[in-house]
Design a protein around this motif. Structure first.
Motif, PDB file in Angstrom:
ATOM      1  N   GLY A 142      47.908  45.871  32.492  1.00 46.25           N
ATOM      2  CA  GLY A 142      47.205  46.632  31.329  1.00 46.25           C
ATOM      3  C   GLY A 142      45.788  45.842  30.973  1.00 46.25           C
ATOM      4  O   GLY A 142      44.766  45.829  31.341  1.00 46.25           O
ATOM      5  N   ASP A 143      46.205  44.970  29.927  1.00 48.02           N
ATOM      6  CA  ASP A 143      45.202  44.320  29.341  1.00 48.02           C
ATOM      7  C   ASP A 143      44.493  42.926  30.345  1.00 48.02           C
ATOM      8  O   ASP A 143      43.394  42.590  30.229  1.00 48.02           O
ATOM      9  CB  ASP A 143      45.385  43.646  28.141  1.00 48.02           C
ATOM     10  CG  ASP A 143      45.426  44.509  27.005  1.00 48.02           C
ATOM     11  OD1 ASP A 143      44.788  45.569  27.019  1.00 48.02           O
ATOM     12  OD2 ASP A 143      46.226  44.401  25.897  1.00 48.02           O
ATOM     13  N   VAL A 144      45.281  42.793  31.156  1.00 50.96           N
ATOM     14  CA  VAL A 144      45.228  41.615  32.088  1.00 50.96           C
ATOM     15  C   VAL A 144      45.312  42.119  33.663  1.00 50.96           C
ATOM     16  O   VAL A 144      46.474  42.683  33.852  1.00 50.96           O
ATOM     17  CB  VAL A 144      45.760  40.541  31.864  1.00 50.96           C
ATOM     18  CG1 VAL A 144      45.453  39.139  32.946  1.00 50.96           C
ATOM     19  CG2 VAL A 144      45.348  39.913  30.568  1.00 50.96           C
ATOM     20  N   ILE A 145      44.271  42.329  34.433  1.00 56.24           N
ATOM     21  CA  ILE A 145      44.603  42.504  36.076  1.00 56.24           C
ATOM     22  C   ILE A 145      44.222  41.224  36.894  1.00 56.24           C
ATOM     23  O   ILE A 145      43.198  40.648  36.382  1.00 56.24           O
ATOM     24  CB  ILE A 145      43.428  43.744  36.245  1.00 56.24           C
ATOM     25  CG1 ILE A 145      43.617  44.823  35.011  1.00 56.24           C
ATOM     26  CG2 ILE A 145      43.675  44.206  37.619  1.00 56.24           C
ATOM     27  CD1 ILE A 145      42.711  45.923  35.061  1.00 56.24           C
ATOM     28  N   VAL A 146      44.965  41.300  37.901  1.00 52.03           N
ATOM     29  CA  VAL A 146      44.344  40.409  39.064  1.00 52.03           C
ATOM     30  C   VAL A 146      43.946  41.244  40.017  1.00 52.03           C
ATOM     31  O   VAL A 146      44.994  41.970  40.635  1.00 52.03           O
ATOM     32  CB  VAL A 146      45.664  39.393  39.382  1.00 52.03           C
ATOM     33  CG1 VAL A 146      45.340  38.599  40.623  1.00 52.03           C
ATOM     34  CG2 VAL A 146      46.236  38.700  38.241  1.00 52.03           C
ATOM     35  N   TYR A 147      42.800  41.224  40.143  1.00 56.29           N
ATOM     36  CA  TYR A 147      42.232  42.116  41.199  1.00 56.29           C
ATOM     37  C   TYR A 147      41.843  41.566  42.586  1.00 56.29           C
ATOM     38  O   TYR A 147      41.360  40.481  42.360  1.00 56.29           O
ATOM     39  CB  TYR A 147      41.039  42.913  40.485  1.00 56.29           C
ATOM     40  CG  TYR A 147      40.139  44.227  41.241  1.00 56.29           C
ATOM     41  CD1 TYR A 147      40.791  45.195  40.814  1.00 56.29           C
ATOM     42  CD2 TYR A 147      39.171  43.900  42.346  1.00 56.29           C
ATOM     43  CE1 TYR A 147      40.307  46.266  41.771  1.00 56.29           C
ATOM     44  CE2 TYR A 147      38.742  44.818  42.755  1.00 56.29           C
ATOM     45  CZ  TYR A 147      39.163  46.256  42.583  1.00 56.29           C
ATOM     46  OH  TYR A 147      38.708  47.312  43.410  1.00 56.29           O
ATOM     47  N   THR A 148      42.211  42.323  43.486  1.00 58.07           N
ATOM     48  CA  THR A 148      42.005  41.678  44.865  1.00 58.07           C
ATOM     49  C   THR A 148      40.712  42.065  45.421  1.00 58.07           C
ATOM     50  O   THR A 148      40.430  43.254  45.298  1.00 58.07           O
ATOM     51  CB  THR A 148      43.202  42.299  45.958  1.00 58.07           C
ATOM     52  OG1 THR A 148      44.394  41.852  45.220  1.00 58.07           O
ATOM     53  CG2 THR A 148      43.002  41.525  47.050  1.00 58.07           C
ATOM     54  N   GLY A 149      39.788  41.096  46.032  1.00 54.53           N
ATOM     55  CA  GLY A 149      38.546  41.496  46.687  1.00 54.53           C
ATOM     56  C   GLY A 149      38.727  42.641  47.731  1.00 54.53           C
ATOM     57  O   GLY A 149      39.883  42.715  48.210  1.00 54.53           O
ATOM     58  N   HIS A 150      37.488  42.966  48.441  1.00 49.03           N
ATOM     59  CA  HIS A 150      37.725  43.885  49.496  1.00 49.03           C
ATOM     60  C   HIS A 150      37.171  42.989  50.727  1.00 49.03           C
ATOM     61  O   HIS A 150      36.832  41.943  50.664  1.00 49.03           O
ATOM     62  CB  HIS A 150      36.708  45.012  49.168  1.00 49.03           C
ATOM     63  CG  HIS A 150      35.253  44.770  49.001  1.00 49.03           C
ATOM     64  ND1 HIS A 150      34.560  45.688  48.371  1.00 49.03           N
ATOM     65  CD2 HIS A 150      34.640  43.817  49.218  1.00 49.03           C
ATOM     66  CE1 HIS A 150      33.324  45.139  48.139  1.00 49.03           C
ATOM     67  NE2 HIS A 150      33.310  44.000  48.768  1.00 49.03           N
ATOM     68  N   GLY A 151      37.570  43.552  51.895  1.00 52.53           N
ATOM     69  CA  GLY A 151      37.376  43.108  53.013  1.00 52.53           C
ATOM     70  C   GLY A 151      38.637  42.495  53.657  1.00 52.53           C
ATOM     71  O   GLY A 151      39.654  42.365  53.130  1.00 52.53           O
ATOM     72  N   GLY A 152      38.587  42.330  55.184  1.00 49.66           N
ATOM     73  CA  GLY A 152      39.555  41.709  55.802  1.00 49.66           C
ATOM     74  C   GLY A 152      40.611  42.534  56.201  1.00 49.66           C
ATOM     75  O   GLY A 152      41.537  42.249  56.761  1.00 49.66           O
ATOM     76  N   GLN A 153      40.394  43.869  55.765  1.00 46.61           N
ATOM     77  CA  GLN A 153      41.680  45.037  56.290  1.00 46.61           C
ATOM     78  C   GLN A 153      41.333  45.331  57.503  1.00 46.61           C
ATOM     79  O   GLN A 153      40.030  45.726  58.088  1.00 46.61           O
ATOM     80  CB  GLN A 153      41.663  45.827  55.269  1.00 46.61           C
ATOM     81  CG  GLN A 153      42.318  45.402  54.048  1.00 46.61           C
ATOM     82  CD  GLN A 153      42.519  46.499  52.968  1.00 46.61           C
ATOM     83  OE1 GLN A 153      41.705  47.243  52.766  1.00 46.61           O
ATOM     84  NE2 GLN A 153      43.641  46.624  52.254  1.00 46.61           N
ATOM     85  N   ASP A 154      42.200  45.800  58.252  1.00 47.89           N
ATOM     86  CA  ASP A 154      42.225  46.466  59.473  1.00 47.89           C
ATOM     87  C   ASP A 154      41.734  47.768  59.398  1.00 47.89           C
ATOM     88  O   ASP A 154      42.272  48.529  58.353  1.00 47.89           O
ATOM     89  CB  ASP A 154      43.057  46.283  60.441  1.00 47.89           C
ATOM     90  CG  ASP A 154      43.363  46.992  61.662  1.00 47.89           C
ATOM     91  OD1 ASP A 154      42.355  46.486  62.678  1.00 47.89           O
ATOM     92  OD2 ASP A 154      43.640  48.260  61.814  1.00 47.89           O
TER      93      ASP A 154
END
Length: 605
Positions: free
Chosen positions: A214-226
């Motif tokens: 909710g108030d805190v998100i750990v967001y993953t960057g993009h790239g590196g995916q097949d």
DNA sequence: GTTGTTTCATTGTC
DNA sequence: CGACAATGAAACAA
């Protein structure tokens, strides 16, 4: 093993936020930034200016490129807020109307192709993504918002909790400018100091390493995916949007957060909710669950914002499932309609002990005087003779100008002076799609007490724009009766004509040039009806609509509808949603000039 | 119903 | 300026 990202050694200074539209300084050698007083106006769509802009580059590109200028818009006064809101809503109405229009045109073509290819059923039309096509058409007509500036922070006219069924809408409004990527950022090539800056993210839960509390998100960057497996197969790199997030942290630039959900029963399978602005407070590289390096960004919601839209969605869901558990106190009645509506209408008051609405007799349908139902003799009360389900040769469709008022899902296609539904005089079945409003309320409404507006109405369900909500009911008084009624001073009557012509805004595609898409497209033509002259007495019998608040920027409008009689002087007042309305948001109507509707007024002039 | 493949539109980079 | 990679969602085929 993975180094923590270090901020650049030069810290920017003098980055305060001026009131209107500051340019954001990204480096300390550039201390004479000046806010452009005209920039605010540029955010609004101005056809003249965009045409001029296009004339400058008529051959180079089909449409104006996205700007690289970062601005904030803040401290708007109330009038600006309303103006921006109207612009956003108008743009969204065009998006929806155009999508429905394309759908109906496609259906027509499909029928034509099928009838032209009798005996060769393999003939097919290519598949279409109307959500994408609409955006393209709108872009070609210069109807996208906020392309001439990149707004940091809130988008004017977009409120926390606003919901969107299509990701492309976020692009069209400038909330999130890329149609697929999760991070939208000012690219390095356009940045004053050649560093990318992130401005918005979409949290869809598509990354296995995301954490969202909710108030805190750990967001993953993009790239590196097949490409196909969507699994991480290489380490992510600190570039593009990933670097933009890190730079936004460094410069303290706020990031808009939009959450995406799977959603059943809507016009699309997904739902996006604008949840407000967050700050990036931490960025690091770590081993993801796949074993490859992923960038992580800690996002913390900024203080002083209204409650998150996604939290409200969840809360409404809990109320729907178990009202008492979700809100232990405040229920005055669990159905003020006393089973007269198909779904119960709650009465909720956790502010004072006022329980006034339970004392009125609930009237689910307006009561007209008997003479209204007498045939006029000119055949206008004769229904159609369709079998089962009506087609385009239906007599009722002809009365509507050759089309039905609603699409297959019961969404109003375009507002009209009057809509004819099939009714008791028609031979079609009750499954006919031209019988939307007569089937009554479908949403779970709640009349509630608020400090600002007294009584108000909200829905526990998400309401799609163009949906039917309910009738505005009361006891009908003719002109003469109304005059007698108001002679003794107090006037508590409702005058239908004062609701104005908000219906004309719904489905209005006059700003869009469809001739390139459909060379044979014929814009609809309106017929007119005489002004509605009756008044309605709601002092003894009323329904949920009576408690809706007034707003100069309403989310509900009145559409006149006939189905059980043919007297155009006495249509029913049907309420439709002007925009996608999130659950628990107050419904509002434009009753005419503020306050005026309760004042005595002779209607015979 | 589920799963895998293709396609759509746009932006940013090379 | 042109080619192209990256990206989410939905239609479609298997």
């Amino acid at each position: 093993m993975f180094p923590k990202l270090e901020p650049l050694d030069e810290k920017p200074e003098n980055c305060q936020t001026p009131n209107i539209v500051p340019t954001i300084c990204l480096s300390d050698d550039d201390d004479d930034e000046v806010a452009n007083p005209d920039a605010l106006a540029l955010v609004l769509v101005n056809p003249d200016e965009t045409q001029v802009a296009n004339l400058e580059y008529p051959l180079k590109r089909k449409y104006q490129a996205r700007s690289g200028e970062l601005v904030r818009v803040s401290n708007l006064d109330v009038e600006d807020e309303i103006a921006f809101r109207e612009t956003v809503r108008k743009t969204r109405m065009i998006y929806d109307s155009l999508r429905i229009c394309l759908m109906l045109e496609d259906e027509k073509r499909r029928v034509n192709v099928a009838s032209a290819n009798v005996g060769s059923p393999s003939m097919r039309l290519p598949k279409v993504r109307n959500d994408l096509r609409v955006a393209t058409i709108m872009r070609d007509n210069d109807l996208w918002l906020n392309r001439d500036k990149r707004i940091v922070g809130p988008i004017p006219g977009v409120n926390i909790g606003d919901v969107f069924f299509f990701r492309m809408e976020l692009c069209v409004l400038g909330i999130h400018g890329v149609p697929q990527a999760g991070i939208d950022f000012l690219p390095a090539s356009m940045s004053p100091n050649k560093e990318p800056i992130a401005t918005s993210v979409i949290v869809s839960g598509g990354y296995e390493d995301d954490e969202d509390s909710g108030d805190v998100i750990v967001y993953t960057g993009h790239g590196g995916q097949d490409k196909n497996s969507k699994l991480h197969v290489v380490d992510q790199k600190l570039e593009g949007g990933n670097l933009g997030m890190e730079r936004s942290m460094h410069y303290g630039i706020e990031v808009r957060v939009i959450r995406g959900f799977k959603y059943r029963g809507g016009v699309s399978e997904k739902l996006y909710v604008y949840d407000g602005i967050y700050k990036v407070t931490d960025a690091w590289l770590e081993d993801g669950k796949s074993g490859f390096g992923v960038y992580k960004f800690k996002l913390v919601r900024m203080e002083g914002q209204p409650e998150m839209g996604s939290a409200m969605l969840k809360f409404a869901e809990n109320i729907r499932e178990n009202p008492m558990a979700a809100r232990p106190v405040g229920y005055v009645s669990l159905d003020i309609s006393m089973n007269k509506e198909h779904v119960p209408v709650f009465l909720f008051n956790d502010i004072d002990d006022n329980n006034e609405p339970v004392h009125y007799e609930y009237l689910a349908r307006t009561a007209f005087p008997p003479f209204v139902y007498q045939p006029s003799g000119n055949g206008d009360s004769v229904g159609c003779f369709c079998v089962d389900v009506c087609g385009l040769d239906c007599a009722c469709a002809k009365k509507n100008g050759g089309e039905f008022g609603y699409d297959k899902k019961g969404i109003l296609v375009r507002g009209k002076p009057l809509i004819y539904e099939c009714g008791p005089h028609c031979s079609c079945s009750s499954e006919c799609c031209n019988r939307v409003t007569q089937k009554g309320v479908k949403n779970r409404f709640e009349v509630f007490r608020s400090l600002e507006t007294g009584w108000g109405v909200r829905s526990l369900d998400l309401i799609q724009a163009g949906s039917f909500l309910c009738e505005y009911t009361g006891v009908v008084l003719t002109k003469d009766q109304a005059q007698v009624f108001t002679m003794n001073g107090e006037d508590t009557l409702v005058y239908p004509y004062r609701f104005g012509e908000r219906w004309a805004e719904w489905g209005d595609l006059s700003q869009v040039d469809l001739s390139r898409v459909y060379p044979d497209y014929v814009p609809p033509s309106y017929f007119s009806i005489p002004p509605v002259e009756f008044a309605m007495d709601v002092s003894r019998m009323r329904n949920v609509a009576c408690y809706m608040s007034h707003s100069p920027c309403p989310n509900v409008f009145v559409q006149l509808v006939l189905f059980d009689h043919g007297n155009v002087a006495f249509p029913r007042l049907m309420l439709f949603a002007m925009e996608d309305i999130p659950p628990l948001r107050e419904l509002s109507l434009d009753y005419g000039a503020a306050g005026e509707w309760t004042e005595p007024l002779s209607i015979c002039n």
